[in-house]
Write an enzyme that holds these catalytic residues in place. Sequence first.
Site, PDB file in Angstrom:
ATOM      1  N   HIS A 198      38.507  49.942  35.942  1.00  0.00           N
ATOM      2  CA  HIS A 198      39.486  49.913  37.032  1.00  0.00           C
ATOM      3  C   HIS A 198      39.380  51.198  37.852  1.00  0.00           C
ATOM      4  O   HIS A 198      39.346  51.164  39.096  1.00  0.00           O
ATOM      5  CB  HIS A 198      40.892  49.764  36.461  1.00  0.00           C
ATOM      6  N   GLU A 199      39.307  52.333  37.167  1.00  0.00           N
ATOM      7  CA  GLU A 199      39.185  53.608  37.879  1.00  0.00           C
ATOM      8  C   GLU A 199      37.834  53.723  38.583  1.00  0.00           C
ATOM      9  O   GLU A 199      37.743  54.282  39.680  1.00  0.00           O
ATOM     10  CB  GLU A 199      39.381  54.773  36.900  1.00  0.00           C
ATOM     11  N   HIS A 202      37.942  52.315  42.034  1.00  0.00           N
ATOM     12  CA  HIS A 202      38.378  53.220  43.101  1.00  0.00           C
ATOM     13  C   HIS A 202      37.195  54.004  43.663  1.00  0.00           C
ATOM     14  O   HIS A 202      37.104  54.220  44.873  1.00  0.00           O
ATOM     15  CB  HIS A 202      39.432  54.194  42.561  1.00  0.00           C
ATOM     16  N   GLU A 253      44.953  48.395  44.220  1.00  0.00           N
ATOM     17  CA  GLU A 253      44.980  48.138  42.782  1.00  0.00           C
ATOM     18  C   GLU A 253      44.471  46.742  42.446  1.00  0.00           C
ATOM     19  O   GLU A 253      43.845  46.531  41.403  1.00  0.00           O
ATOM     20  CB  GLU A 253      46.404  48.316  42.247  1.00  0.00           C
TER      21      GLU A 253
END
Length: 290
Positions: free
Chosen positions: A130-131, A134, A179
């Site tokens: 998930h990070e 980004h 997100e």
Amino acid sequence: MGFVKTPLIGLRADHFRHPLDLEATASLKQIPGLDLLIRTVLGPIAEQFFYLENIASSVLVSEQQLPDLHKLLLEACRVLDLEPPQLYVRQHPVPNAYTFAMRGKQPFVVLHTSLIDLLTLEEIQAVIAHELGHLKCEHSVYLTPVNILVLAAKQLPNWGEMLAQSIEAQLLEWVRCAEFTCDRAALLATQNPKVVASVLMKLAGGSPTLAGQLNLDAFLKQARAYDDISNDQLGEMLKQARTAQLTHPVPVLRAREIDRWANSKAYQSLLETRSLSNPEETKSGGWRNW
């Protein structure tokens, strides 16, 4: 760790970016002076503050330091076709993870110890991915001012309030949409929607002692019940008021979104197209942005 994940050769951000992320980013770019503010004021502050904070107060993961976490990072980067950032583990009682990419510095991801204690290895990899999402999408351009706004509001209340009045609402709207994109990156890396949904369930109401009793199917049913609240105008207003000041969409909404995308033709087609074994074939084949 389960099955070996298929690397997604030549994966680009627009292959999996959520439509709401695209829309919110376009809107954010219309704010006069925001890019200049980031380059001349917020960027230098973030570079020094957050980099030094990690070096001083966290543990840098490597082959020699917490090697299991290092393997999770490398595998997720391989699947997402991304150069590995630095990964830090920080002692903290609030389950959280975050990432920064700063000018002239290697990007980094930070995991809190309480989050690691709450999750399985596969779920930890979903958080790491998930990070990485980004970083893949270059969200750090606008994530930096979001975090600096929080810092400024604490240290310089008047200045922070002035900034908040002009751009905070749009920044928060954008970061919530971003997100959804990064949850998709977590799914692409783990290639198991239940793992991603389980992370969201545990963030909503889990603890190391309760984790074994949680029921994922019941949580997804709960997510569908959240949708039903929008059937009338009052319910929709309450939902909007509930999320207006949040930096993340509520967990049930994120679980619903990832469940929908995991069952979509777009997701299945992306896995099949990007997992081609011939890199040249992948380069020559087009892929629509959606």
